[in-house]
Design a protein around this motif. Sequence first.
Motif, mmCIF file in Angstrom:
data_model
loop_
_atom_site.group_PDB
_atom_site.id
_atom_site.type_symbol
_atom_site.label_atom_id
_atom_site.label_comp_id
_atom_site.label_asym_id
_atom_site.label_seq_id
_atom_site.Cartn_x
_atom_site.Cartn_y
_atom_site.Cartn_z
ATOM 1 N N ILE A 23 0.818 -1.218 0.000
ATOM 2 C CA ILE A 23 0.000 0.000 0.000
ATOM 3 C C ILE A 23 0.854 1.271 0.000
ATOM 4 N N ALA A 24 1.631 1.468 1.046
ATOM 5 C CA ALA A 24 2.357 2.735 1.187
ATOM 6 C C ALA A 24 3.340 2.995 0.049
ATOM 7 N N ASN A 25 3.922 1.939 -0.508
ATOM 8 C CA ASN A 25 4.890 2.119 -1.596
ATOM 9 C C ASN A 25 4.251 2.571 -2.902
ATOM 10 N N PHE A 26 2.923 2.414 -3.018
ATOM 11 C CA PHE A 26 2.240 2.736 -4.273
ATOM 12 C C PHE A 26 1.182 3.839 -4.128
ATOM 13 N N HIS A 27 1.034 4.349 -2.933
ATOM 14 C CA HIS A 27 0.006 5.361 -2.662
ATOM 15 C C HIS A 27 0.704 6.675 -2.324
ATOM 16 N N GLU A 61 -13.565 4.152 -5.492
ATOM 17 C CA GLU A 61 -13.417 5.174 -6.526
ATOM 18 C C GLU A 61 -12.977 4.523 -7.842
ATOM 19 N N PRO A 62 -13.530 4.956 -8.975
ATOM 20 C CA PRO A 62 -13.140 4.331 -10.264
ATOM 21 C C PRO A 62 -11.664 4.476 -10.580
ATOM 22 N N TYR A 63 -11.048 5.566 -10.082
ATOM 23 C CA TYR A 63 -9.616 5.768 -10.286
ATOM 24 C C TYR A 63 -8.901 5.773 -8.933
ATOM 25 N N ASP A 64 -9.188 4.766 -8.112
ATOM 26 C CA ASP A 64 -8.510 4.622 -6.827
ATOM 27 C C ASP A 64 -7.006 4.741 -7.070
ATOM 28 N N ILE A 65 -6.367 5.694 -6.408
ATOM 29 C CA ILE A 65 -4.969 6.029 -6.696
ATOM 30 C C ILE A 65 -4.040 4.840 -6.472
ATOM 31 N N LEU A 66 -4.345 3.998 -5.506
ATOM 32 C CA LEU A 66 -3.516 2.820 -5.252
ATOM 33 C C LEU A 66 -3.608 1.853 -6.430
ATOM 34 N N ALA A 67 -4.825 1.550 -6.862
ATOM 35 C CA ALA A 67 -5.017 0.622 -7.978
ATOM 36 C C ALA A 67 -4.373 1.146 -9.253
ATOM 37 N N MET A 68 -4.522 2.433 -9.512
ATOM 38 C CA MET A 68 -3.966 3.006 -10.741
ATOM 39 C C MET A 68 -2.449 2.879 -10.768
ATOM 40 N N ASN A 69 -1.808 3.018 -9.609
ATOM 41 C CA ASN A 69 -0.349 2.894 -9.562
ATOM 42 C C ASN A 69 0.116 1.446 -9.595
ATOM 43 N N LEU A 70 -0.808 0.504 -9.406
ATOM 44 C CA LEU A 70 -0.475 -0.916 -9.494
ATOM 45 C C LEU A 70 -0.635 -1.470 -10.906
ATOM 46 N N LEU A 71 -1.351 -0.751 -11.766
ATOM 47 C CA LEU A 71 -1.576 -1.225 -13.133
ATOM 48 C C LEU A 71 -0.251 -1.504 -13.837
ATOM 49 N N ASN A 72 -0.170 -2.659 -14.507
ATOM 50 C CA ASN A 72 1.026 -2.949 -15.289
ATOM 51 C C ASN A 72 0.674 -3.028 -16.778
ATOM 52 N N GLU A 73 1.665 -3.309 -17.586
ATOM 53 C CA GLU A 73 1.475 -3.291 -19.039
ATOM 54 C C GLU A 73 0.388 -4.259 -19.492
ATOM 55 N N PHE A 162 -2.879 12.554 -7.809
ATOM 56 C CA PHE A 162 -4.255 13.049 -7.892
ATOM 57 C C PHE A 162 -4.387 14.204 -8.881
ATOM 58 N N SER A 163 -3.381 15.067 -8.939
ATOM 59 C CA SER A 163 -3.451 16.201 -9.868
ATOM 60 C C SER A 163 -3.488 15.722 -11.316
ATOM 61 N N ASP A 164 -2.758 14.631 -11.606
ATOM 62 C CA ASP A 164 -2.788 14.056 -12.955
ATOM 63 C C ASP A 164 -4.202 13.584 -13.306
ATOM 64 N N ILE A 165 -4.815 12.858 -12.371
ATOM 65 C CA ILE A 165 -6.159 12.309 -12.609
ATOM 66 C C ILE A 165 -7.163 13.433 -12.847
ATOM 67 N N GLU A 166 -7.105 14.478 -12.032
ATOM 68 C CA GLU A 166 -8.060 15.586 -12.177
ATOM 69 C C GLU A 166 -7.907 16.291 -13.524
ATOM 70 N N LYS A 167 -6.678 16.468 -13.975
ATOM 71 C CA LYS A 167 -6.446 17.097 -15.283
ATOM 72 C C LYS A 167 -7.057 16.256 -16.406
ATOM 73 N N ILE A 168 -6.843 14.944 -16.341
ATOM 74 C CA ILE A 168 -7.366 14.048 -17.376
ATOM 75 C C ILE A 168 -8.892 14.020 -17.333
ATOM 76 N N LYS A 169 -9.466 13.981 -16.133
ATOM 77 C CA LYS A 169 -10.934 13.940 -16.010
ATOM 78 C C LYS A 169 -11.580 15.206 -16.568
#
Length: 395
Positions: A23-27, A61-73, A162-169
């Motif tokens: 968690i902490a390493n990716f959030h 959240e649809p773009y839960d910040i932890l999950a988004m940082n876990l996404l791989n190729e 979070f700032s990246d996500i808000e810009k894209i949204k």
Amino acid sequence: MAPRENFKIDKNDPDLLMFEQAIANFHPEFYALKQDGQPSYEHPDFCEKVLKFTHLPGCDEPYDILAMNLLNEDDIKHYLHDCLVLLGRPFAQLVKDPKQEQELLNLFTDKILDADVKYGDVSTTCGKIIDEYVKTALSLNNFCLISAFKSRLDKNDITLNFSDIEKIKRFCVDLCRIIEDLSNLYFFNMAEELELSTSKKYSLLSKAFLYLYQKGEKEFNNNLAKEILNTIPKKQKAVFGNCYIRSYVHVIISYELSQCSEKIEQERADKNIERKVKLLSPSTFLYMRYRMGNNADSLKRTYRWLFIKAWLYAYLKDKDLLAKKVGEIIADDDRFFYLKEKVSKNNPDSDVFSSRVETLTKEFSRWKKHIRNNQYETGYLAGFLENKCHRHYWL
């Protein structure tokens, strides 16, 4: 009768290490609490700060910040495929022979992009309007990519904030609106004098946008990566050896376009249409893959329990409290209950507070029993992640 022991979380509990690794390493918010090589939960203001965080671990959240940082190729590749399939559903209904689908798709797409339209006071073509939005999306991708490279230089795994996500949204709101506006225009007939429905035009325009974006993104990323690598010291280039450039902009745009497509279908249908296959949000999709295709709810609950355990470790350092009292303190704070709560089968009419206390005290008992039987060889919650989830997400 021996007096009851005060409830504590031992600093050697393997679940605390798992909290830090998974968690902490990716959030980004938890990661910011790490100081002088110490885990995030050793921060003196951990208990106060974390309950004000934007996304707590495993949230819905649809773009839960932890999950988004876990996404791989591989996750992103499969998710984008699912988006395209569901986005193309309205147009696919026209095709009787699946073998002709791509040929027809190309034909209609060429016609719709070349179509003359008057948008506002400007006479232009659909293609030119779409192209301008592709350029804007690529500039967003540029912003996110530079941020990701900076994270790599700092040797951390957080490549989206979070700032990246808000810009894209914010961009997606405009993009969905412009494509829907164009889809409402009557701008071409086929030989059979057939005017496509709004949902079908939306499908075509969205897929055309994504195709043009993906084409530009690959070239854009390669050029920018070379440019950045040429500006950093040689010894730091090794950091980027196996660096995959995550297509966050592509993922979020695809999800938002697909959501809007479903909305348009529902609004213009003669009767309520229930899609047999619904598109998962990026975070739910990730958690299901993490759980090897199983329901994501149990994983989200495990993340929440890991968070509660880390919080309790910090909170109980200087307090002597019994387990029931600890349960009552947490039960009285809604901020810990950000996931859908289960209703007790034995007492469905019980009040929320009592139900929460019961759930918490039972969980604490499981932790204590596990420690008694395993002597910290494995963590109770860590064991779930190790045995029932893909390990590469947190190793």
